[in-house]
Design a protein around this motif. Structure first.
Motif, PDB file in Angstrom:
ATOM      1  N   THR A 377       0.832  -1.196   0.000  1.00  0.00           N
ATOM      2  CA  THR A 377       0.000   0.000   0.000  1.00  0.00           C
ATOM      3  C   THR A 377       0.868   1.247   0.000  1.00  0.00           C
ATOM      4  OG1 THR A 377      -0.052   0.101   2.393  1.00  0.00           O
ATOM      5  CG2 THR A 377      -1.749  -1.221   1.342  1.00  0.00           C
ATOM      6  N   LEU A 378       0.220   2.380  -0.148  1.00  0.00           N
ATOM      7  CA  LEU A 378       0.965   3.639  -0.173  1.00  0.00           C
ATOM      8  C   LEU A 378       1.728   3.845   1.134  1.00  0.00           C
ATOM      9  CD1 LEU A 378      -1.639   5.982  -1.909  1.00  0.00           C
ATOM     10  CD2 LEU A 378       0.347   4.841  -2.931  1.00  0.00           C
ATOM     11  N   SER A 379       1.205   3.246   2.215  1.00  0.00           N
ATOM     12  CA  SER A 379       1.877   3.420   3.499  1.00  0.00           C
ATOM     13  C   SER A 379       2.996   2.406   3.676  1.00  0.00           C
ATOM     14  CB  SER A 379       0.867   3.296   4.642  1.00  0.00           C
ATOM     15  OG  SER A 379       0.316   2.001   4.643  1.00  0.00           O
ATOM     16  N   GLY A 380       3.187   1.540   2.688  1.00  0.00           N
ATOM     17  CA  GLY A 380       4.287   0.601   2.762  1.00  0.00           C
ATOM     18  C   GLY A 380       3.934  -0.747   3.362  1.00  0.00           C
ATOM     19  N   LYS A 381       2.685  -0.867   3.886  1.00  0.00           N
ATOM     20  CA  LYS A 381       2.282  -2.154   4.448  1.00  0.00           C
ATOM     21  C   LYS A 381       1.753  -3.051   3.341  1.00  0.00           C
ATOM     22  CE  LYS A 381       0.861  -0.937   9.060  1.00  0.00           C
ATOM     23  NZ  LYS A 381       0.059  -1.385  10.122  1.00  0.00           N
ATOM     24  N   ASP A 382       1.627  -4.335   3.646  1.00  0.00           N
ATOM     25  CA  ASP A 382       0.940  -5.223   2.727  1.00  0.00           C
ATOM     26  C   ASP A 382      -0.544  -5.224   3.056  1.00  0.00           C
ATOM     27  OD1 ASP A 382       3.182  -5.857   1.397  1.00  0.00           O
ATOM     28  OD2 ASP A 382       3.282  -7.960   2.031  1.00  0.00           O
ATOM     29  N   GLY A 383      -1.344  -5.217   2.027  1.00  0.00           N
ATOM     30  CA  GLY A 383      -2.788  -5.351   2.212  1.00  0.00           C
ATOM     31  C   GLY A 383      -3.307  -6.135   1.033  1.00  0.00           C
ATOM     32  N   ASP A 384      -4.427  -6.808   1.214  1.00  0.00           N
ATOM     33  CA  ASP A 384      -4.921  -7.563   0.066  1.00  0.00           C
ATOM     34  C   ASP A 384      -6.435  -7.606   0.008  1.00  0.00           C
ATOM     35  OD1 ASP A 384      -5.936 -10.203   1.356  1.00  0.00           O
ATOM     36  OD2 ASP A 384      -3.925  -9.960   2.208  1.00  0.00           O
ATOM     37  N   ILE A 385      -6.907  -7.816  -1.200  1.00  0.00           N
ATOM     38  CA  ILE A 385      -8.345  -7.997  -1.432  1.00  0.00           C
ATOM     39  C   ILE A 385      -8.536  -9.295  -2.206  1.00  0.00           C
ATOM     40  CG2 ILE A 385     -10.391  -7.135  -2.648  1.00  0.00           C
ATOM     41  CD1 ILE A 385      -9.392  -4.335  -2.204  1.00  0.00           C
ATOM     42  N   THR A 386      -9.347 -10.157  -1.642  1.00  0.00           N
ATOM     43  CA  THR A 386      -9.719 -11.377  -2.339  1.00  0.00           C
ATOM     44  C   THR A 386     -11.139 -11.167  -2.831  1.00  0.00           C
ATOM     45  OG1 THR A 386      -8.443 -12.564  -0.687  1.00  0.00           O
ATOM     46  CG2 THR A 386      -9.886 -13.889  -2.082  1.00  0.00           C
ATOM     47  N   ILE A 387     -11.394 -11.444  -4.100  1.00  0.00           N
ATOM     48  CA  ILE A 387     -12.770 -11.294  -4.592  1.00  0.00           C
ATOM     49  C   ILE A 387     -13.339 -12.661  -4.924  1.00  0.00           C
ATOM     50  CG2 ILE A 387     -14.269 -10.340  -6.387  1.00  0.00           C
ATOM     51  CD1 ILE A 387     -12.516  -7.967  -6.621  1.00  0.00           C
ATOM     52  N   ILE A 388     -14.477 -12.935  -4.339  1.00  0.00           N
ATOM     53  CA  ILE A 388     -15.157 -14.195  -4.621  1.00  0.00           C
ATOM     54  C   ILE A 388     -16.537 -13.857  -5.182  1.00  0.00           C
ATOM     55  CG2 ILE A 388     -16.077 -16.325  -3.625  1.00  0.00           C
ATOM     56  CD1 ILE A 388     -13.816 -15.990  -1.476  1.00  0.00           C
ATOM     57  N   GLY A 389     -16.715 -14.116  -6.455  1.00  0.00           N
ATOM     58  CA  GLY A 389     -17.969 -13.735  -7.108  1.00  0.00           C
ATOM     59  C   GLY A 389     -18.823 -14.944  -7.432  1.00  0.00           C
ATOM     60  N   ALA A 390     -20.087 -14.895  -7.020  1.00  0.00           N
ATOM     61  CA  ALA A 390     -21.012 -15.959  -7.415  1.00  0.00           C
ATOM     62  C   ALA A 390     -21.493 -15.647  -8.827  1.00  0.00           C
ATOM     63  CB  ALA A 390     -22.190 -16.019  -6.458  1.00  0.00           C
ATOM     64  N   VAL A 391     -21.690 -16.693  -9.597  1.00  0.00           N
ATOM     65  CA  VAL A 391     -22.222 -16.530 -10.943  1.00  0.00           C
ATOM     66  C   VAL A 391     -23.460 -17.407 -11.051  1.00  0.00           C
ATOM     67  CG1 VAL A 391     -21.710 -16.674 -13.408  1.00  0.00           C
ATOM     68  CG2 VAL A 391     -19.857 -16.255 -11.793  1.00  0.00           C
ATOM     69  N   SER A 392     -24.520 -16.858 -11.623  1.00  0.00           N
ATOM     70  CA  SER A 392     -25.772 -17.619 -11.730  1.00  0.00           C
ATOM     71  C   SER A 392     -26.089 -17.870 -13.198  1.00  0.00           C
ATOM     72  CB  SER A 392     -26.916 -16.833 -11.103  1.00  0.00           C
ATOM     73  OG  SER A 392     -26.489 -16.177  -9.933  1.00  0.00           O
ATOM     74  N   PRO A 393     -25.485 -18.889 -13.773  1.00  0.00           N
ATOM     75  CA  PRO A 393     -25.710 -19.112 -15.205  1.00  0.00           C
ATOM     76  C   PRO A 393     -27.147 -19.567 -15.476  1.00  0.00           C
ATOM     77  CG  PRO A 393     -24.383 -20.878 -14.271  1.00  0.00           C
ATOM     78  CD  PRO A 393     -24.582 -19.873 -13.178  1.00  0.00           C
ATOM     79  N   PRO A 394     -27.793 -18.968 -16.491  1.00  0.00           N
ATOM     80  CA  PRO A 394     -29.147 -19.396 -16.822  1.00  0.00           C
ATOM     81  C   PRO A 394     -29.154 -20.883 -17.164  1.00  0.00           C
ATOM     82  CG  PRO A 394     -28.533 -17.457 -18.093  1.00  0.00           C
ATOM     83  CD  PRO A 394     -27.307 -17.905 -17.366  1.00  0.00           C
ATOM     84  N   GLY A 395     -30.113 -21.596 -16.595  1.00  0.00           N
ATOM     85  CA  GLY A 395     -30.235 -23.014 -16.874  1.00  0.00           C
ATOM     86  C   GLY A 395     -29.039 -23.818 -16.392  1.00  0.00           C
ATOM     87  N   GLY A 396     -28.181 -23.209 -15.555  1.00  0.00           N
ATOM     88  CA  GLY A 396     -27.017 -23.919 -15.048  1.00  0.00           C
ATOM     89  C   GLY A 396     -26.000 -24.210 -16.143  1.00  0.00           C
ATOM     90  N   ASP A 397     -26.087 -23.473 -17.248  1.00  0.00           N
ATOM     91  CA  ASP A 397     -25.246 -23.741 -18.407  1.00  0.00           C
ATOM     92  C   ASP A 397     -23.994 -22.865 -18.377  1.00  0.00           C
ATOM     93  OD1 ASP A 397     -24.101 -24.005 -20.868  1.00  0.00           O
ATOM     94  OD2 ASP A 397     -25.755 -23.076 -21.978  1.00  0.00           O
ATOM     95  N   PHE A 398     -22.838 -23.489 -18.119  1.00  0.00           N
ATOM     96  CA  PHE A 398     -21.601 -22.736 -17.934  1.00  0.00           C
ATOM     97  C   PHE A 398     -21.062 -22.115 -19.219  1.00  0.00           C
ATOM     98  CE2 PHE A 398     -20.090 -25.046 -13.815  1.00  0.00           C
ATOM     99  CZ  PHE A 398     -21.209 -24.564 -13.180  1.00  0.00           C
ATOM    100  N   SER A 399     -21.695 -22.399 -20.358  1.00  0.00           N
ATOM    101  CA  SER A 399     -21.171 -21.836 -21.596  1.00  0.00           C
ATOM    102  C   SER A 399     -21.737 -20.451 -21.862  1.00  0.00           C
ATOM    103  CB  SER A 399     -21.470 -22.771 -22.767  1.00  0.00           C
ATOM    104  OG  SER A 399     -22.857 -22.797 -23.003  1.00  0.00           O
ATOM    105  N   GLU A 400     -22.560 -19.957 -20.953  1.00  0.00           N
ATOM    106  CA  GLU A 400     -23.162 -18.639 -21.194  1.00  0.00           C
ATOM    107  C   GLU A 400     -22.111 -17.535 -20.950  1.00  0.00           C
ATOM    108  OE1 GLU A 400     -24.443 -16.246 -18.647  1.00  0.00           O
ATOM    109  OE2 GLU A 400     -23.051 -17.217 -17.271  1.00  0.00           O
ATOM    110  N   PRO A 401     -22.363 -16.338 -21.501  1.00  0.00           N
ATOM    111  CA  PRO A 401     -21.327 -15.299 -21.519  1.00  0.00           C
ATOM    112  C   PRO A 401     -20.740 -14.914 -20.155  1.00  0.00           C
ATOM    113  CG  PRO A 401     -23.188 -14.625 -22.860  1.00  0.00           C
ATOM    114  CD  PRO A 401     -23.576 -15.899 -22.208  1.00  0.00           C
TER     115      PRO A 401
END
Lengths: 590, 205, 463
Positions: A377-401
């Motif tokens: 970070t700007l202050s010289g410390k370590d900081g982190d962000i983990t992003i965990i995103g849920a995805v809701s594919p229509p019809g459970g079809d993973f080929s959707e955009p």
């Protein structure tokens, strides 16, 4: 800057409002629309027309109604008091709204995100006369028993500290320090605004190397994520996305959780709201709410606010990251966010790409996940962000955009499986379709606990993969047709599924499984597999092994032995080994 | 071998067998009877239960209908009453001292918003006001053309002022005014009715 | 008081939409009165407004309207309906106007049919178990007061009977309270509506029910407002009068088709199967109007019914519904063909709120684990059946054969019950245990040992 611009509405199409007369307004500036002064944001400029997306219900709005703007970008107010708060997509406090107007969200209501009257105990850490750069630590406030709020010089400000308030109680509106900068004096307070769509700067990005321990066995052991990493949880409805997100938000070892309920069910947010103040974090004995910030823009709340909610969330996350914290962002669900994008694009008449989504879907997703990471970070410390995103594919079809594009930008993919969920195997994370790219990054951390960690993990994973291959055969000929050694693999895989992969988030012992306990159960399974297989090869029948009390006991280890008592698993392993050894093959010819 | 003893023994044996068969038969019959009786009892009970539930259903159906019909009847009566009052009032409205002024104002107010051709439509019974309105409009504005027409669709009174150039009709008919206010008027009438009944009741008590 | 203005410049009519020109000062979402040449009144709402023109959807449809002679009034407020306790017992059209021969109740309470979003912070998390008397629901997919739990069905399957049975039998164990039933029919035939009305009448609850009908012969656009009027009355009764309201919406597929029709008339870019991209948000604005409020007494429980085109659960309507509702009761064609009523599919059915509404003090301590075990074991039955179809039943292991026996018993005894049969939760769980007792003790790995001790009774099961 604070010049008031006025214009008027010329057309209304859902939340998209066209206006004229706001000369000099910039992209992403806030505009207040109509007699109720509804909050909107300029999202497009075309000659004299400014297109505004309105974040509140705008029925009744008329062409000719007034639009005003102070020429300020849509921003988040950052300061002490964020923790344990619950906001809507544009950071309006839902508790405050409920106090002001009852159970329903009336339009036009304006409330400060942070309590302006609350007094915070400020402790200065530098003295007047010091040279301070951006990100420099000025003082601190104990925001919640779990969170020490560090007051940093905002990005872009540096100079000589000419004044700093003495230790004492201050509101977020009182001046705390003064910096003499090249551009003039800067007066710092406990809270400051930051534009939601602009990532907060950091010094450098680093390669993640510590796992985010979630206490969920299938994740920690098989598909781990690093602090500062990105993960997606795709799954059709009923596969337990939200349950998985909740479990992670509850038990992962991040310092701060930002939970974004984006276009999801109202009752689920209520569940979080009622649960988190009551749930106690084992590690520190404090309620989980004391490290959590919530953004709730449920499916029935205005669609544009859903679009902005994830930026609101991630900006708050960056604020705490800058203090040197490890922050986990749960976004449930990014598909609803993408749909909001689609709906607005369609109203703007944008040319659609796949399935009606705008062509810039991929870019927007990439930009969002890019805000994750381990940084200096700007202050010289370590900081982190983990992003965990849920995805809701229509019809459970993973080929959707949305699923497809998301998988390009995340390095961890926890695919939820309908068949597992139907059999109430939770978390229903598929060990076949999921993957992680963090294994080698975090290997060293696990090696401190067990030098053999990766090997053990891979060996057990192989049982599952072998089982998957054999299942195809079994589907055709039945399991009795397999040779005993292969039948034994099926038996062991079943044990892995029931004793390890499956986890009950409502069982007090099982809901959080420490890495040490995970290692022990894993070792037990491997013991069962290796020693048992030797015996099977020697002629002992699979049934005999299955009939051992110790073999069926394995399934109950997770719920009968607590994280503190793992020595008992070692005792159990001794017994298992003895029992397995005591089995003898029937003499030849019998 | 003694034939008789053989005969006797055969006879005895067969008699025993016959007795045994009879006994068995009787037992069987008895059981059948019992089964039959039980079956009948069961049947009777189911029938009874079924009839009872059928009766319960019919009863609640009747009860439901009675309650609802009474509710509906009450509403219909009130509605009819309101209708009658309104019609009475409307029939007499032309003789109201302020009606003429109302009509004049309505026509003039609407026409003032129309720069070009104006058409004022009146109830056939209001024909008498035609010239007066025409004159008033001519003095008030500079419309290119003013037409006064009778419109059989207007019954109670008031007027329609048509701006054909812009496709607008200013509606100031009594029908429309009532339509817009119907809810309030119904509420008022009901309130008055309720106050009356309550008042009366307290007197009789 | 100034005269109200009627506009006569229609520039076009397309599907359920009319385009009105030369307007001024018209609000977005405002209610519109449309009168044809004969003076007949229709109701509409603006979908889009600019300085010159308004796009209006006409709820009664545009059939018979012409660009000439049609007069349009913009009323200047959103669509409202009167709400009152006295509205119970009556039959209304989709816009909330009585169609049972008597006039509208006279009240001064009017409410906007679009409602307002409930603040998530003001919600009370639903926890009260509703006993429906149907084992498949109570035992494995528990309905909770304030939940939205749809029935996913297919054409010809008995979803209406199940909904009627729920409406008739639903009870709260902890208190003697009865449900108010609000029934909204969208695009269904009259006999379906008749069936519900009769069923409510027979069980004596018609006097405290309200029925909103927009039947198959009504204009499709009216279906879009029907669930909203019904839910508006429900909200009033639940949150202002403190009543417990069960709302049955049938058939949401017809609702979605009307939305698709409207969207295509507007020339919008479709997403899947021609449905508009905002179908999710639109459905959410209906389904999310369920629940309980902090400090409030009443509740709204929703049971929407939808038929899945070609029994396809991945069709956008069931798919998006499943993402919003708190679970789903799925009806299965195979069970239906076997003659099993109610044909509630074991595995894809789910109640998300079940976990918090059952267990000790609510239903029974073993409830959760019994349900989990039944699900797991029945899932295994499905796998074994698939295998048996290939290798033949004789080739199965002995344990697999036991599972098949369990499977049949589960369907024939646990699932199957009579339309009039009202099972208590105790009865349901006991039957569940009888089923589980057909399996070897070691197979019950989802159940705590002490409960196995208490309830497992292989002798009784085989009897």
């Amino acid at each position: 800057m604070e010049k008031l611009l006025t214009g008027k509405v010329i057309s209304v199409n859902g939340p998209i409002v066209k206006s004229v007369g706001l000369s000099g307004i910039r992209m992403y500036d806030i505009a207040e629309v109509g007699p109720d002064r509804l909050i909107g944001e300029v999202i497009r400029l075309a000659e004299e027309i400014a297109i505004i997306q309105v974040y509140e219900d705008n029925t009744g709005l008329k062409p000719g109604d007034e639009v005003i703007s102070y020429g300020r970008p849509l921003s988040v107010l950052l300061g002490p008091g964020l923790i344990a708060s619950i906001y809507d997509g544009i950071q309006r406090p839902l508790v405050g709204i409920s106090e002001a107007c009852g159970s329903y969200i009336r339009k036009g209501i304006k409330l400060s995100p942070l309590n302006a009257k609350a007094k915070w105990n400020f402790k200065p850490l530098v003295s007047s006369g010091a040279k301070v750069g951006e990100g420099a630590l000025v003082g601190e406030v104990q925001e919640s028993p779990l969170v020490l709020h560090r007051l940093l010089v905002p990005p872009g400000v540096s100079g000589t500290l000419t004044r700093i308030a003495p230790a004492g109680s201050y509101t977020i509106e009182e001046p705390i320090y003064l910096i003499d900068t090249d551009a003039g004096a800067y007066e710092g307070k406990l809270a400051a605004y930051w534009p939601v769509r602009r990532p907060r700067p950091s010094k450098t990005r680093k390669k993640p190397f510590i796992p985010l321990v979630t206490g969920q066995r299938v994740i920690d052991t098989f598909f781990p994520i690093a602090r500062g990493g990105t993960a997606a949880i795709p799954g059709g409805f009923g596969t337990g996305k939200t349950m998985t997100q909740h479990a992670l938000a509850k038990w992962c070892n991040a310092d701060i959780i930002v939970y974004i309920g984006c276009g999801e069910r109202g009752n689920e947010m209520t569940d979080v709201l009622t649960d988190f103040p009551k749930l106690i974090d084992e590690r520190n004995g404090r309620p989980l709410i004391e490290r959590t910030v919530m953004i709730a823009n449920t499916s029935n709340m205005p669609v544009p606010a859903r679009e902005v909610s994830i930026y609101t969330g991630v900006t708050i996350a960056e604020y705490y990251r800058d203090m040197g914290y490890s922050v986990a962002v749960m976004a449930d669900s990014t598909s609803r966010w993408a749909e909001a994008l689609r709906e607005l694009a369609s109203r703007l008449g944008d040319m659609p790409a796949e399935e009606g989504f705008p062509p810039y879907l991929a870019t927007r997703l990439a930009e969002f996940y890019e805000r994750a990471g381990l940084v200096e970070t700007l202050s010289g410390k370590d900081g982190d962000i983990t992003i965990i995103g849920a995805v809701s594919p229509p019809g459970g079809d993973f080929s959707e955009p949305v699923t497809q594009h998301t998988s390009r930008f995340v390095r961890c993919f926890w695919a939820l499986d309908k068949t597992l969920a139907d059999a109430r195997h939770y978390p229903s994370i598929s060990w076949i379709d999921s993957y992680t790219e963090y294994l080698s990054d975090i290997e060293d951390w696990w090696k401190n606990l067990d030098p053999q960690w990766l090997t053990t993990r891979n060996e057990v994973m192989n049982i599952l993969l072998e089982d998957h291959r054999l299942e195809q055969v079994v589907k055709l000929v039945g399991s009795d047709a397999l040779p005993p050694a292969e039948q034994y693999i099926l038996f062991c895989a079943e044990s892995v599924k029931n004793a390890f992969l499956q986890q009950n988030s409502f069982d007090p012992q099982d809901k959080f499984c420490s890495p040490e306990k995970q290692l022990r159960i894993l070792a037990s399974l491997l013991l069962l597999y290796k020693k048992g297989l030797e015996q099977v090869r020697a002629g002992v029948s699979v049934k005999e092994i299955a009939a051992l009390e110790e073999a069926s006991r394995l399934v109950r280890l997770k719920s009968e032995i607590s994280n503190q008592d793992i020595g008992k698993i070692d005792e159990y392993m001794n017994r298992l080994e003895q029992k397995l050894a005591s089995l003898s093959a029937p003499s030849k010819g019998a | 071998m003694d034939n008789t003893s053989l005969e006797n023994s055969i006879k005895r044996a067969s008699e025993e067998m016959i007795a045994e068969i009879r006994e068995k038969e009787a037992r069987e019959l008895g059981r059948l009877d019992e089964d039959y009786a039980a079956e009948i009892e069961r049947f009777r009970k189911t029938m009874e239960a079924e009839t009872r539930s059928r009766m319960d259903q019919e009863l609640s159906r009747l009860e439901n209908r009675a309650v609802l019909e009474r509710k509906k009847l009450k509403l219909t009566t009130v509605e009819r009453f309101i209708q009658r009052i309104v019609e009475d009032v409307m029939r007499g409205i032309r003789s109201h001292p302020r009606y003429r002024q109302f009509l004049m104002d309505a026509a003039a107010g609407a026409a003032a918003q129309i720069p070009e051709n104006v058409e004022v439509r009146l109830a056939p019974d209001d024909g008498v006001y035609g010239n007066e309105i025409d004159e008033a409009l001519r003095i008030a504005g500079d419309h290119r053309q003013i037409r006064i027409e009778a419109d059989a669709a207007i019954g109670w009174g008031g007027c329609l002022v048509v701006d054909s150039a812009r496709g607008r009709i200013f509606n100031r008919t009594l029908e429309r005014i009532y339509f817009r206010k119907a809810l309030q008027i119904r509420r008022k009438v009901l309130q008055v009715l309720q106050d009356r009944t309550e008042g009366k009741e307290s007197v009789t008590r | 008081m100034s005269a109200e203005i009627e506009y006569t410049n229609l520039s076009g009519i397309a599907g359920p939409l009319i385009f009105v020109d030369g307007i001024r000062g018209v609000g977005y979402g405002d209610i519109v009165e449309i009168r044809d040449a004969s003076g007949e009144l229709r109701t509409g709402q603006t979908l889009e407004v600019d300085e010159q023109r308004a796009v209006v959807q006409v709820y009664e449809g545009t059939s018979g309207l012409s660009v000439k002679g049609t007069r349009v009034t913009f009323v200047g407020r959103a669509l409202e309906i009167p709400v009152d306790r006295d509205m119970l017992g009556r039959v209304y059209d989709g816009l909330g106007r009585p169609i049972d021969g008597a006039p509208q109740v006279i009240t001064d309470r009017m409410m906007n049919v679009n409602g307002l979003p409930i603040n998530p912070w003001s919600r009370e998390y639903p926890r009260d178990f509703i006993q429906t008397g149907i084992s498949a629901i109570d035992g494995m997919n528990t309905l909770i007061r304030g939940q939205k739990l749809p029935i996913f069905s297919g054409s010809g399957m008995p979803h209406n009977r199940i909904a009627a049975q729920i409406a008739r039998q639903a009870r709260i164990l902890t208190a003697e309270e009865e449900f108010t039933v609000i029934f909204a029919a969208m695009g269904v035939k009259f006999d379906v509506a008749r069936f519900f009305i009769d069923s409510l009448e027979e069980s004596g609850v018609l006097t405290h029910s309200a029925i909103f009908l927009s039947l198959a012969d009504s204009p499709s656009i009216e279906r879009l407002v029907t669930p909203r009027t019904a839910l508006t009355l429900a909200e009033y009764l639940a949150f202002e009068e403190g009543m417990h309201v069960l709302v049955i919406l049938t058939d949401m597929t017809n609702y979605c088709e009307a939305l698709r029709e409207l969207s295509s008339s507007r020339g919008e870019i479709p997403s899947r199967k021609g449905y508009p991209g905002y179908l999710y948000s639109d459905l959410a604005s209906v389904y999310e109007r369920a629940g309980r409020l902090k400090g409030g007494k009443g509740s709204i429980t929703q049971v929407p019914i939808l038929t899945m085109p070609s029994d396809d659960i991945s069709h956008p309507v069931p798919d998006l519904t499943g993402y919003i509702t708190e679970g789903q009761i799925v009806l299965e064609r195979a069970l239906f063909n076997k003659g099993i009523y109610p044909p509630i599919a074991g595995l894809p059915s789910l109640s998300r709120l079940m976990k918090d509404g059952i267990g000790e003090g609510r239903t029974r301590k073993d409830h959760g684990q019994v349900a989990a075990q039944l699900f797991a074991s029945y899932a295994k039955v499905k796998r074994i059946r698939a295998l048996a179809a290939i290798v033949g039943e004789e080739e199965l292991s002995d344990l697999d054969k036991v599972y098949l026996k369990f499977g049949t018993a589960f369907e024939e005894i646990f699932l199957r019950q009579d339309y009039e049969e009202n099972r208590s939760i105790e009865q349901t769980l006991d039957i569940g245990w009888r089923m589980l007792s057909l399996l070897p003790r070691d197979e019950l790995y989802r159940i705590a040992r002490e409960d196995i001790q208490k309830y497992y009774m292989p002798e009784a099961a085989s009897a």
